[in-house]
Design a protein around this motif. Structure first.
Motif, PDB file in Angstrom:
ATOM      1  N   LYS A   4       0.832  -1.199   0.000  1.00 55.61           N
ATOM      2  CA  LYS A   4       0.000   0.000   0.000  1.00 55.61           C
ATOM      3  C   LYS A   4       0.870   1.254   0.000  1.00 55.61           C
ATOM      4  O   LYS A   4       0.539   2.260  -0.618  1.00 55.61           O
ATOM      5  N   GLY A   5       2.002   1.178   0.711  1.00 56.39           N
ATOM      6  CA  GLY A   5       2.924   2.314   0.735  1.00 56.39           C
ATOM      7  C   GLY A   5       3.504   2.598  -0.640  1.00 56.39           C
ATOM      8  O   GLY A   5       3.568   3.755  -1.074  1.00 56.39           O
ATOM      9  N   PHE A   6       3.909   1.535  -1.375  1.00 51.08           N
ATOM     10  CA  PHE A   6       4.431   1.724  -2.728  1.00 51.08           C
ATOM     11  C   PHE A   6       3.366   2.265  -3.665  1.00 51.08           C
ATOM     12  O   PHE A   6       3.647   3.095  -4.541  1.00 51.08           O
ATOM     13  N   LYS A   7       2.147   1.774  -3.460  1.00 44.98           N
ATOM     14  CA  LYS A   7       1.040   2.266  -4.286  1.00 44.98           C
ATOM     15  C   LYS A   7       0.825   3.758  -4.072  1.00 44.98           C
ATOM     16  O   LYS A   7       0.549   4.500  -5.018  1.00 44.98           O
ATOM     17  N   THR A   8       0.973   4.194  -2.800  1.00 47.58           N
ATOM     18  CA  THR A   8       0.811   5.615  -2.499  1.00 47.58           C
ATOM     19  C   THR A   8       1.944   6.436  -3.095  1.00 47.58           C
ATOM     20  O   THR A   8       1.732   7.530  -3.630  1.00 47.58           O
ATOM     21  N   ILE A   9       3.168   5.906  -3.005  1.00 53.54           N
ATOM     22  CA  ILE A   9       4.342   6.635  -3.509  1.00 53.54           C
ATOM     23  C   ILE A   9       4.243   6.864  -5.004  1.00 53.54           C
ATOM     24  O   ILE A   9       4.565   7.952  -5.509  1.00 53.54           O
ATOM     25  N   PHE A  10       3.785   5.852  -5.735  1.00 53.31           N
ATOM     26  CA  PHE A  10       3.727   5.961  -7.199  1.00 53.31           C
ATOM     27  C   PHE A  10       2.322   6.311  -7.700  1.00 53.31           C
ATOM     28  O   PHE A  10       1.986   6.047  -8.855  1.00 53.31           O
ATOM     29  N   SER A  11       1.524   6.893  -6.844  1.00 52.55           N
ATOM     30  CA  SER A  11       0.171   7.304  -7.237  1.00 52.55           C
ATOM     31  C   SER A  11       0.212   8.623  -8.002  1.00 52.55           C
ATOM     32  O   SER A  11       1.220   9.347  -7.997  1.00 52.55           O
ATOM     33  N   PHE A  12      -0.897   8.931  -8.644  1.00 55.73           N
ATOM     34  CA  PHE A  12      -0.989  10.185  -9.397  1.00 55.73           C
ATOM     35  C   PHE A  12      -0.888  11.391  -8.470  1.00 55.73           C
ATOM     36  O   PHE A  12      -0.345  12.431  -8.851  1.00 55.73           O
ATOM     37  N   HIS A  13      -1.401  11.227  -7.243  1.00 62.53           N
ATOM     38  CA  HIS A  13      -1.332  12.322  -6.272  1.00 62.53           C
ATOM     39  C   HIS A  13       0.121  12.679  -5.962  1.00 62.53           C
ATOM     40  O   HIS A  13       0.479  13.864  -5.896  1.00 62.53           O
ATOM     41  N   MET A  14       0.963  11.669  -5.761  1.00 59.36           N
ATOM     42  CA  MET A  14       2.367  11.934  -5.463  1.00 59.36           C
ATOM     43  C   MET A  14       3.087  12.524  -6.668  1.00 59.36           C
ATOM     44  O   MET A  14       3.956  13.397  -6.522  1.00 59.36           O
ATOM     45  N   LEU A  15       2.726  12.073  -7.853  1.00 63.38           N
ATOM     46  CA  LEU A  15       3.329  12.645  -9.061  1.00 63.38           C
ATOM     47  C   LEU A  15       2.960  14.121  -9.202  1.00 63.38           C
ATOM     48  O   LEU A  15       3.806  14.948  -9.571  1.00 63.38           O
ATOM     49  N   PHE A  16       1.717  14.420  -8.909  1.00 63.67           N
ATOM     50  CA  PHE A  16       1.284  15.819  -8.976  1.00 63.67           C
ATOM     51  C   PHE A  16       2.007  16.653  -7.913  1.00 63.67           C
ATOM     52  O   PHE A  16       2.378  17.802  -8.161  1.00 63.67           O
ATOM     53  N   LEU A  17       2.207  16.068  -6.724  1.00 59.48           N
ATOM     54  CA  LEU A  17       2.920  16.757  -5.658  1.00 59.48           C
ATOM     55  C   LEU A  17       4.365  17.040  -6.054  1.00 59.48           C
ATOM     56  O   LEU A  17       4.886  18.138  -5.830  1.00 59.48           O
ATOM     57  N   MET A  18       5.030  16.043  -6.677  1.00 59.00           N
ATOM     58  CA  MET A  18       6.412  16.248  -7.147  1.00 59.00           C
ATOM     59  C   MET A  18       6.469  17.310  -8.234  1.00 59.00           C
ATOM     60  O   MET A  18       7.400  18.123  -8.282  1.00 59.00           O
ATOM     61  N   PHE A  19       5.456  17.319  -9.092  1.00 57.16           N
ATOM     62  CA  PHE A  19       5.412  18.327 -10.148  1.00 57.16           C
ATOM     63  C   PHE A  19       5.290  19.730  -9.553  1.00 57.16           C
ATOM     64  O   PHE A  19       5.939  20.679 -10.014  1.00 57.16           O
ATOM     65  N   LYS A  20       4.449  19.873  -8.496  1.00 59.60           N
ATOM     66  CA  LYS A  20       4.305  21.177  -7.843  1.00 59.60           C
ATOM     67  C   LYS A  20       5.617  21.626  -7.213  1.00 59.60           C
ATOM     68  O   LYS A  20       5.998  22.799  -7.319  1.00 59.60           O
ATOM     69  N   ILE A  21       6.310  20.698  -6.546  1.00 61.14           N
ATOM     70  CA  ILE A  21       7.584  21.045  -5.912  1.00 61.14           C
ATOM     71  C   ILE A  21       8.610  21.479  -6.963  1.00 61.14           C
ATOM     72  O   ILE A  21       9.318  22.483  -6.790  1.00 61.14           O
ATOM     73  N   PHE A  22       8.687  20.726  -8.051  1.00 60.43           N
ATOM     74  CA  PHE A  22       9.622  21.068  -9.127  1.00 60.43           C
ATOM     75  C   PHE A  22       9.278  22.422  -9.743  1.00 60.43           C
ATOM     76  O   PHE A  22      10.171  23.245 -10.008  1.00 60.43           O
ATOM     77  N   LEU A  23       7.983  22.664  -9.957  1.00 62.66           N
ATOM     78  CA  LEU A  23       7.557  23.932 -10.542  1.00 62.66           C
ATOM     79  C   LEU A  23       7.866  25.100  -9.613  1.00 62.66           C
ATOM     80  O   LEU A  23       8.320  26.163 -10.054  1.00 62.66           O
ATOM     81  N   LYS A  24       7.654  24.904  -8.296  1.00 60.32           N
ATOM     82  CA  LYS A  24       7.966  25.972  -7.335  1.00 60.32           C
ATOM     83  C   LYS A  24       9.453  26.274  -7.312  1.00 60.32           C
ATOM     84  O   LYS A  24       9.855  27.445  -7.283  1.00 60.32           O
TER      85      LYS A  24
END
Length: 378
Positions: free
Chosen positions: A127-147
């Motif tokens: 479940k932890g791996f599923k959360t890490i590679f979820s779309f939500h986490m990808l969107f979060l990484m995108f926000k951090i990179f954009l900031k």
């Protein structure tokens, strides 16, 4: 087979999940509020901060020969250092702490001990791996990179525009250099904060969409929730009965205001009120069938309200008019004959003489002869 969750969450659903501690929350908006208020606080207190830094620099870089032989030199030095540290904690960290509290309250806070409950499923690595590679986490990484890209780009651009001013600081007095440098840093800081506004706006819409999607409901869940909200059928019936009793009490209290009561004479009773100065037509203020009709007539007699027996008119008024509303326009003419008799009765009560003759053969339009039998329970 699980039913697809295609229905929007209800207000009751939102209230339930908020009680569980799951609230709509935008980290970007929270960060933007903290940075904005914190930066504004530093800007408003810049003169105090610069003056204090100047005093510290002057005291620490000014060599005093008299302190060499002072045995308490280390104690005084440490005391001075600690006082400076506490000053900056007070001027910066304490207000920042309150800014964070305000921002948390602005973003939404929910205290729920259920969130502290131990849950074995949270330790599941899959479940932890599923959360890490979820779309939500990808969107979060995108926000951090954009900031990071926005802040670094704007900071570099602003510094490059003021590089000559920065290099010139070495030729200025310490106080002027501090003021100029502080202004450059604050300006760069606010430009970086402004660049984060679009990200915060996007995050607000995204969090709202995610929140709505997370708690979508199936049609079965909506029906089950509706049944749960409605509760026990017996309780609902009792509530309706109590409401009906209260409505009848209010209706009975209005009867003394009536100008006339039209009866069947025993099956139906309708109390009419008409004020030619404030009303464009007579209004039904009470109506009832059976025992209720008898009570209306009894109250009418008690308060000496004229009562006229007109079975056809009484049935028409009962089935084709609503309580608290004006009578149908099609009945204006026949009711006018009744009111005319009422006014004659009032004149007779004052002047005496022969009692006015009650109107007879009141003609009711043929389209009202079809009675609404389902209304007899009113």
């Amino acid at each position: 087979m699980n039913e697809d969750k295609t229905e929007q969450p209800t207000d009751y659903r939102f209230k339930k999940v908020r009680k569980e501690g799951r609230i709509r929350y935008s980290h970007e908006l929270n960060s933007l509020v903290i940075l904005s208020i914190g930066g504004a606080f530093l800007f408003w207190n810049k003169n105090t901060i610069i003056s204090r830094i100047s005093e510290i620099l002057f005291s620490h870089f000014n060599f005093n020969y008299s302190i060499i032989n002072d045995n308490n030199f280390i104690f005084y030095g440490n005391a001075t250092f600690l006082s400076d540290i506490f000053y900056f904690m007070f001027i910066i960290f304490i207000p920042t702490f309150w800014v964070i509290i305000i921002a948390k309250l602005f973003g939404g806070v929910s205290f729920n001990l259920k969130l502290l409950k131990f849950n074995v499923t949270k330790l599941n690595p899959l479940k932890g791996f599923k959360t890490i590679f979820s779309f939500h986490m990808l969107f979060l990484m995108f926000k951090i990179f954009l900031k990071l890209c926005l802040v670094i780009s704007i900071s570099c651009f602003y510094i490059s525009m003021h590089i000559l001013d920065i290099l010139e600081l070495v030729n200025k007095t310490p106080k002027i250099a501090l003021e100029t440098g502080f202004n450059i840093l604050i300006s760069c800081f606010f430009l970086s904060v402004v660049s984060l506004i679009p990200i915060a706006v996007i995050d607000i819409f995204w969090q709202n969409y995610s929140y709505q999607k997370q708690f979508r409901m199936s049609r079965k869940e909506v029906k089950d929730e509706l049944k749960q909200m409605e509760g026990d059928p017996y309780i609902k019936w009792r509530i309706r009965q109590e409401m009906k009793i209260l409505a009848n009490h209010r209706m009975m209290s209005e009867i003394p205001k009536a100008d006339v009561i039209v009866t069947n004479p025993t099956h139906y009773s309708i109390a009419l009120l008409y004020n030619e100065k404030t009303m464009y037509a007579p209004k039904v203020i009470a109506k009832g069938a059976g025992e209720l009709a008898f009570k209306i007539s009894k109250i009418g007699k008690k308060y000496k309200i004229p009562v006229i027996s007109a079975p056809v008119l009484a049935r028409a008024l009962y089935f084709h008019s609503k309580l608290g509303q004006y009578i149908p326009s099609i009945l204006y003419k026949v009711v006018a004959e009744v009111l005319s008799w009422v006014w004659q009765v009032k004149i007779w009560e004052k002047n005496g003489g022969s009692f006015p003759k009650k109107p007879e053969n009141l003609l009711i339009p043929s389209e009202l002869n079809i009675l609404k039998e389902d209304s007899i329970s009113d």
